[in-house]
Design a protein around this motif. Structure first.
Motif, PDB file in Angstrom:
ATOM      1  N   GLY A  27     -21.290  -4.974  20.801  1.00 20.17           N
ATOM      2  CA  GLY A  27     -20.148  -4.116  21.033  1.00 20.17           C
ATOM      3  C   GLY A  27     -19.268  -4.736  22.107  1.00 20.17           C
ATOM      4  N   VAL A  28     -18.005  -4.353  22.130  1.00 21.32           N
ATOM      5  CA  VAL A  28     -17.067  -4.956  23.070  1.00 21.32           C
ATOM      6  C   VAL A  28     -16.225  -3.891  23.769  1.00 21.32           C
ATOM      7  CG1 VAL A  28     -15.148  -6.567  23.368  1.00 21.32           C
ATOM      8  CG2 VAL A  28     -16.913  -7.057  21.673  1.00 21.32           C
ATOM      9  N   ILE A  29     -16.171  -3.988  25.097  1.00 22.16           N
ATOM     10  CA  ILE A  29     -15.186  -3.253  25.888  1.00 22.16           C
ATOM     11  C   ILE A  29     -14.175  -4.302  26.337  1.00 22.16           C
ATOM     12  CG2 ILE A  29     -14.740  -1.891  27.956  1.00 22.16           C
ATOM     13  CD1 ILE A  29     -17.642  -0.926  27.813  1.00 22.16           C
ATOM     14  N   LEU A  30     -12.960  -4.187  25.846  1.00 20.95           N
ATOM     15  CA  LEU A  30     -11.954  -5.197  26.143  1.00 20.95           C
ATOM     16  C   LEU A  30     -10.851  -4.601  27.002  1.00 20.95           C
ATOM     17  CD1 LEU A  30      -9.209  -4.867  24.005  1.00 20.95           C
ATOM     18  CD2 LEU A  30     -11.154  -5.137  22.445  1.00 20.95           C
ATOM     19  N   THR A  31     -10.179  -5.457  27.753  1.00 26.15           N
ATOM     20  CA  THR A  31      -9.124  -4.968  28.630  1.00 26.15           C
ATOM     21  C   THR A  31      -7.781  -5.591  28.278  1.00 26.15           C
ATOM     22  OG1 THR A  31      -9.065  -6.614  30.437  1.00 26.15           O
ATOM     23  CG2 THR A  31     -10.873  -4.989  30.461  1.00 26.15           C
ATOM     24  N   TYR A  32      -6.750  -4.889  28.713  1.00 24.97           N
ATOM     25  CA  TYR A  32      -5.375  -5.356  28.564  1.00 24.97           C
ATOM     26  C   TYR A  32      -4.613  -4.937  29.800  1.00 24.97           C
ATOM     27  CZ  TYR A  32      -4.217  -0.484  27.610  1.00 24.97           C
ATOM     28  OH  TYR A  32      -4.057   0.872  27.720  1.00 24.97           O
ATOM     29  N   GLU A  75     -18.273   5.219  31.784  1.00 28.06           N
ATOM     30  CA  GLU A  75     -18.045   6.338  30.864  1.00 28.06           C
ATOM     31  C   GLU A  75     -17.999   5.845  29.421  1.00 28.06           C
ATOM     32  OE1 GLU A  75     -14.667   9.814  30.038  1.00 28.06           O
ATOM     33  OE2 GLU A  75     -14.632   8.643  31.889  1.00 28.06           O
ATOM     34  N   THR A  76     -17.329   4.728  29.197  1.00 23.99           N
ATOM     35  CA  THR A  76     -17.246   4.180  27.842  1.00 23.99           C
ATOM     36  C   THR A  76     -18.615   3.733  27.349  1.00 23.99           C
ATOM     37  OG1 THR A  76     -14.980   3.435  28.273  1.00 23.99           O
ATOM     38  CG2 THR A  76     -16.116   2.446  26.399  1.00 23.99           C
ATOM     39  N   LEU A  77     -19.387   3.116  28.229  1.00 21.26           N
ATOM     40  CA  LEU A  77     -20.742   2.720  27.854  1.00 21.26           C
ATOM     41  C   LEU A  77     -21.550   3.923  27.396  1.00 21.26           C
ATOM     42  CD1 LEU A  77     -21.593   0.198  30.713  1.00 21.26           C
ATOM     43  CD2 LEU A  77     -21.528  -0.338  28.266  1.00 21.26           C
ATOM     44  N   GLU A  79     -20.437   7.020  26.403  1.00 24.31           N
ATOM     45  CA  GLU A  79     -19.901   7.781  25.275  1.00 24.31           C
ATOM     46  C   GLU A  79     -19.870   6.987  23.977  1.00 24.31           C
ATOM     47  OE1 GLU A  79     -16.096   9.342  26.333  1.00 24.31           O
ATOM     48  OE2 GLU A  79     -16.918  10.759  27.807  1.00 24.31           O
ATOM     49  N   THR A  80     -19.571   5.695  24.055  1.00 21.68           N
ATOM     50  CA  THR A  80     -19.399   4.897  22.843  1.00 21.68           C
ATOM     51  C   THR A  80     -20.662   4.149  22.447  1.00 21.68           C
ATOM     52  OG1 THR A  80     -17.056   4.582  23.388  1.00 21.68           O
ATOM     53  CG2 THR A  80     -18.004   3.079  21.755  1.00 21.68           C
ATOM     54  N   PHE A  81     -21.417   3.683  23.444  1.00 21.42           N
ATOM     55  CA  PHE A  81     -22.565   2.822  23.141  1.00 21.42           C
ATOM     56  C   PHE A  81     -23.911   3.430  23.524  1.00 21.42           C
ATOM     57  CE2 PHE A  81     -18.868   0.074  23.868  1.00 21.42           C
ATOM     58  CZ  PHE A  81     -18.830  -0.613  22.661  1.00 21.42           C
ATOM     59  N   ARG A  82     -23.893   4.614  24.122  1.00 20.42           N
ATOM     60  CA  ARG A  82     -25.128   5.259  24.582  1.00 20.42           C
ATOM     61  C   ARG A  82     -25.933   4.318  25.475  1.00 20.42           C
ATOM     62  NH1 ARG A  82     -22.272   8.633  23.175  1.00 20.42           N
ATOM     63  NH2 ARG A  82     -22.622  10.259  21.599  1.00 20.42           N
ATOM     64  N   ARG A  83     -25.227   3.666  26.383  1.00 24.21           N
ATOM     65  CA  ARG A  83     -25.812   2.714  27.313  1.00 24.21           C
ATOM     66  C   ARG A  83     -25.383   3.076  28.732  1.00 24.21           C
ATOM     67  NH1 ARG A  83     -26.580  -2.733  25.669  1.00 24.21           N
ATOM     68  NH2 ARG A  83     -27.103  -3.011  27.873  1.00 24.21           N
ATOM     69  N   ASP A  84     -26.179   2.626  29.711  1.00 24.86           N
ATOM     70  CA  ASP A  84     -25.765   2.766  31.107  1.00 24.86           C
ATOM     71  C   ASP A  84     -25.554   1.397  31.747  1.00 24.86           C
ATOM     72  OD1 ASP A  84     -28.358   1.878  31.378  1.00 24.86           O
ATOM     73  OD2 ASP A  84     -29.100   3.693  32.361  1.00 24.86           O
ATOM     74  N   SER A  85     -25.576   0.347  30.913  1.00 22.79           N
ATOM     75  CA  SER A  85     -25.332  -1.007  31.398  1.00 22.79           C
ATOM     76  C   SER A  85     -24.695  -1.822  30.275  1.00 22.79           C
ATOM     77  CB  SER A  85     -26.639  -1.663  31.852  1.00 22.79           C
ATOM     78  OG  SER A  85     -27.519  -1.832  30.750  1.00 22.79           O
ATOM     79  N   PHE A  86     -24.159  -2.997  30.637  1.00 22.44           N
ATOM     80  CA  PHE A  86     -23.679  -3.925  29.617  1.00 22.44           C
ATOM     81  C   PHE A  86     -24.324  -5.281  29.856  1.00 22.44           C
ATOM     82  CE2 PHE A  86     -20.715  -4.393  33.121  1.00 22.44           C
ATOM     83  CZ  PHE A  86     -20.428  -5.745  33.162  1.00 22.44           C
ATOM     84  N   ASP A  87     -24.191  -6.183  28.892  1.00 24.01           N
ATOM     85  CA  ASP A  87     -24.966  -7.419  28.903  1.00 24.01           C
ATOM     86  C   ASP A  87     -24.167  -8.671  29.247  1.00 24.01           C
ATOM     87  OD1 ASP A  87     -27.582  -6.299  27.603  1.00 24.01           O
ATOM     88  OD2 ASP A  87     -25.937  -5.597  26.333  1.00 24.01           O
ATOM     89  N   HIS A  88     -22.881  -8.678  28.921  1.00 21.86           N
ATOM     90  CA  HIS A  88     -22.088  -9.892  29.054  1.00 21.86           C
ATOM     91  C   HIS A  88     -20.723  -9.584  29.657  1.00 21.86           C
ATOM     92  CE1 HIS A  88     -24.543 -10.929  25.254  1.00 21.86           C
ATOM     93  NE2 HIS A  88     -25.159 -11.415  26.315  1.00 21.86           N
ATOM     94  N   LEU A  89     -20.267 -10.481  30.509  1.00 21.66           N
ATOM     95  CA  LEU A  89     -18.940 -10.357  31.115  1.00 21.66           C
ATOM     96  C   LEU A  89     -18.172 -11.644  30.893  1.00 21.66           C
ATOM     97  CD1 LEU A  89     -16.803  -9.000  32.951  1.00 21.66           C
ATOM     98  CD2 LEU A  89     -18.051  -9.950  34.915  1.00 21.66           C
TER      99      LEU A  89
END
Length: 252
Positions: A27-32, A75-77, A79-89
């Motif tokens: 999954g991806v959280i992307l910024t602009y 919050e996005t993690l 609500e969207t991914f059911r996660r409390d952390s992410f893996d890659h930056l």
């Protein structure tokens, strides 16, 4: 599902990286920053291929906004991914600026420093509590840091990208205690919106520029995006602390 945060993914290298990472199942959280439509286009492309993505606004030059951004990521993690952390930056967001040393103003210098070094440094620091152990970071640098690539007018830009190369090595050392790998990717000239969309506005420069590449053409975003995705994947599991030039042999 693993999740990656990719900054500056509304176009160019960041957009390609986000799409390529999603193709590998993350999954991806992307910024602009200002290009909201481009961010929506990136999300749509990922979703049309069966992936999951969300877009958040981020001004990489405004560190005061980073705590709120971290909350938005959390919050996005959830609500969207059911996660409390992410893996890659992927620290890709930034901007160019061109001026000869004798003409560079302090204001121009500070703006570039904020976007190209201070911003990625403190954004990584801010997001580190959310980055999972065993994760990975990729910083996008530039082959302008290399001895064989010296273009008048890019002294500040290249110097700050060089600082990111050094920072990458130190991040790799310090974050290794948590099993987090850190590398940087140094693109050559790539057909993006870089330098105020120079390629689109001045297409006549492309043929002569292509002659400086051993492989005979300027770079495309996917040339870089696929390498970023590889470094974050299992294939890159034994690579850390490296600055990898991805330039098709520019000025070889």
């Amino acid at each position: 599902m693993k999740v990656a945060v990719v900054t500056g993914a509304s176009s160019g290298i960041g957009q390609s990286a986000a799409v390529q990472i999603a193709k590998r199942g993350s999954g991806v959280i992307l910024t602009y920053s200002s290009n909201e439509q481009g961010a929506k286009d990136t999300v749509r492309e990922i979703e049309e291929s069966g992936g999951t993505a969300a877009a958040l606004r981020l001004d990489i030059g405004d560190t005061a906004g980073f705590p709120a951004f971290r909350e938005a990521v959390a919050e996005t993690l959830h609500e969207t991914f059911r996660r409390d952390s992410f893996d890659h930056l992927v620290n890709n967001a930034g901007f160019a600026g061109m001026a000869l040393i004798e003409e560079t103003t302090e204001q121009e210098f500070d703006k570039l420093a904020a976007g190209l070094f201070k911003g990625p440094f403190f954004l990584t620091q801010t997001l580190l509590p959310l980055l999972a152990d065993g994760g990975a970071v990729v910083n996008v640098t530039s082959n302008s840091t290399l001895p064989q690539v010296t273009v008048s007018g890019y002294s500040v830009y290249a110097a700050l990208k060089g600082a990111m190369v050094v920072l990458t090595r130190y991040m790799a050392k310090e974050f290794s205690t948590r099993g987090i790998r850190v590398n940087s990717v140094a693109p050559g000239a790539t057909r993006t919106r870089f330098a105020d969309d120079a390629f689109a506005k001045n297409p006549e420069i492309i043929p002569d520029l292509a002659k400086t590449f051993a492989l005979g053409r300027v770079g495309e975003p996917d040339d870089i995006g696929m390498v970023i995705a590889m470094l974050l994947s299992e294939e890159g599991r034994w690579i850390t602390g490296q600055d990898i030039e991805v330039s098709g042999g520019q000025n070889l």
